[in-house]
Design an enzyme around this catalytic site. Structure first.
Site: not given
Length: 397
Positions: A72-73, A200-201, A328
């Site tokens: 995702g980032s 994001s998986a 995060c």
């Protein structure tokens, strides 16, 4: 050993056995490079294509609009930087919100140093951005609006379709970070006028280290990673075949299970919220009160007179795993930027707990949390000068 209850599914999920099973052959037998021309790579090529098809189906996108990334980032960075650099002759202004994931906020701050102008819009006390505010922030220089689909900390589902319509009308690109939304909310990129979408998986029971960016055909975007000609020349690096296969299978399962899973999670969430409010005084539910506008698995409370980090450690000792904000950022002791943005005072934001539910949670898990959490809060408040001051002030009023 205490019972173990994992309630941090917004931070990450486990990889489902069916997903892992589909991935395994691509580590050992079908290990060919998908970009190679010989027949040994046919199976890997087909597998990557199938995954692309599965993702496009989940979003109602075209197959050639799906690009695989490392997560995702990277997808967020690519969307924001890629649009900014490719369109800077048209304008240099980007609009986003104060409650975005740091992958968006830090990228926006980086671009400010490069000379781009960024507007960070406020949100209301439930975390909603106003479409009117976006409209008023648009200038002749605006090239991109980026608003997250659903918030990772307080579960707010933003008015994405309305924002998409506004951006289409104004001829401005619209990106949404849908990392938390996949598997919980119906997404139709055509109907919602979305130009770019990140995923994001590992947030929907797939492997870590793989994600995707949907880029609508015709969108002018620059590459983030340069090198070989993979992903139709847009994203260099040998394809992470096993990871991509896992993402494809995971998103297919997420779509199939969504109605049933959401109903289960909503019921558990309701039981947890009602239980906490009934058993613990002076608590505040953060995020939307209208549960239909909130992620079905999200619970976020602030407890007056409590330090979030201490609470996490106490819960950990009792086998309960939650979060004080996004994983995060939870190594930092600053209060959540999301909670401060919805108007919580510093000390209230510090005493927050996010419990995000998932596939393996049961009613027994909820009841265990409801047995343990009130005792911890009571015990900690008895030792807390903050709580003492709060109660004193309350009595004086």
């Amino acid at each position: 050993m205490n019972k173990q209850v994992y309630m941090d599914y917004s931070a990450t999920t486990y990889t489902k056995p069916e997903v892992l099973e589909e991935m395994l052959p691509f580590f050992t037998e079908n290990f060919g490079n998908p970009s190679s021309l010989y027949s040994f790579s046919d199976k890997t090529k087909k597998a990557v294509n199938l995954a692309r098809e599965r993702v496009s189906k989940a979003l109602n996108a075209e197959k050639n609009e799906i690009f695989f990334t490392s997560g995702g980032s990277e997808a967020d960075n690519w969307a924001i930087k890629g649009i900014a650099y490719a369109n800077k002759k048209k304008g240099n202004h980007i609009i986003t919100t104060k409650i975005e994931h740091h992958a968006i906020l830090h990228t926006a701050q980086f671009l400010e140093k490069e000379g781009f102008k960024v507007t960070y819009l406020p949100v209301d006390e439930e975390g909603f951005v106003s479409v009117e505010d976006i409209k008023n922030a648009i200038t002749d220089e605006t090239i991109l609006v980026s608003v997250m689909f659903a918030n990772n900390e307080i579960g707010t589902i933003e008015p994405i379709k309305e924002i998409g319509e506004l951006c289409k009308e104004k001829n401005i690109y619209f990106h949404t970070d849908a990392v938390q939304a996949i598997g919980h909310v119906d997404i139709d990129v055509k109907d919602m006028n979305i130009d770019l979408l990140s995923m994001s998986a590992h947030k929907f029971y797939g492997p870590k280290g793989v994600g995707a960016l949907y880029i609508k055909n015709g969108v002018k975007i620059q590459n983030l990673i340069h090198g070989g000609g993979q992903e139709r020349g847009k994203r260099a690096s040998t394809e992470n075949t096993a990871g991509i296969v896992g993402l494809g299978k995971a998103i297919e399962l997420a779509m199939e299970n969504m109605p049933e899973e959401n109903e289960k999670l909503s019921n558990l969430r309701g039981r947890l919220i009602r239980g906490i409010e009934a058993r613990i005084p002076e608590v505040k539910l953060n995020g939307p009160k209208d549960m239909s506008r909130r992620l079905p698995n999200n619970v976020n409370f602030s407890f007056i007179g409590i330090e979030g980090e201490t609470l996490l450690l106490d819960l950990d000792m009792n086998g309960i795993f939650g979060s004080t904000g996004s994983a995060c950022a939870s190594a930092s002791l600053d209060p959540s930027h999301v909670l401060l943005s919805i108007g919580l005072p510093h000390e209230t934001a510090h005493g927050s707990l996010r419990l995000s539910l998932g596939a393996k949670n049961t009613e027994e898990d909820i009841d265990y949390v409801l047995e343990v959490l009130p005792k911890i809060i009571k015990q900690r408040r008895e030792m807390s000068p903050l709580w003492e001051d709060y109660m004193k002030n309350k009595e004086e009023k």
